[in-house]
Design an enzyme around this catalytic site. Structure first.
Site: not given
Ligand code: APR
Length: 170
Positions: A33-34, A121
């Site tokens: 999404v970053d 993550y």
């Protein structure tokens, strides 16, 4: 009386006051999404982030949205999941709470969260959804609309399950 909505789709397209990015501590962009947010916001976002000197895990920073439909981006750095015994839940909760705090300080009324830490993550999606819903429930009446933006129907179903468990849905 605020409301919590669960949507499935691309957070970069949401016309809300702020979208919450799952960033890394450099704040210099990445994948997931970053990457999508930086692509949609345009190069000015990266230029702006360069001046911010990074962000520790669990904390949040706010920037303009630039070319995004959202006015602001709140960048928060989630914990990398190890085994749940290294402070991950507390750090993830900090991400949501610090994002809400920054939003309130900037008179933000509508805010959409990506599922922080549940991609690269590795945070278990169900545990993360449960934690997110718990915090969103606490802040529900401080905002007009809180959106949990899921990238797949499967993720959205997890949130719906957690909401019905705590009868959060209006
Ligand atoms: N809109 C909404 N959600 C999205 C989008 C999008 N366009 N793209 C990905 N997602 C979802 C993923 O499906 C996942 O559920 O965002 C959630 C977070 O996944 P990641 O983006 O991988 O973020 P995270 O797990 O927190 O890892 C952060 O990944 O992209 C790098 O720079 C970032 O190093 C940092 C790390």
């Amino acid at each position: 009386m605020g409301q919590v909505c669960i949507v499935t789709g691309d957070i970069t397209r949401l016309k809300v006051d702020a979208i919450v990015n799952a960033a890394n501590s450099s704040l210099l962009g990445g994948g997931g999404v970053d990457g999508a947010i930086h692509r949609a916001a345009g190069p000015q976002l990266l230029e702006y982030c360069r001046s911010m000197g990074g962000c520790p895990t669990g904390e949040a920073r706010i920037t303009p949205g630039f070319n995004l439909p959202a006015k602001f981006v709140i960048h928060t750095v989630g914990p990398v999941w190890r085994d749940g015994g290294h402070g991950e839940p507390g750090l993830l909760q900090d991400c949501y709470e610090n994002s809400f705090r920054l939003a309130a300080e900037n008179d933000i009324r509508t805010i959409a969260f990506s599922a922080i830490s549940t991609g690269v993550y590795g945070y278990p999606k169900s545990l993360a959804a449960e934690l997110a819903i718990k915090v969103m429930r606490r802040y529900k009446d401080d905002f007009e609309e809180i959106v949990a933006c899921c990238f797949s129907q499967g993720d959205a179903d997890l949130y719906h399950d957690k909401c019905s468990e705590c009868r959060l849905m209006n």
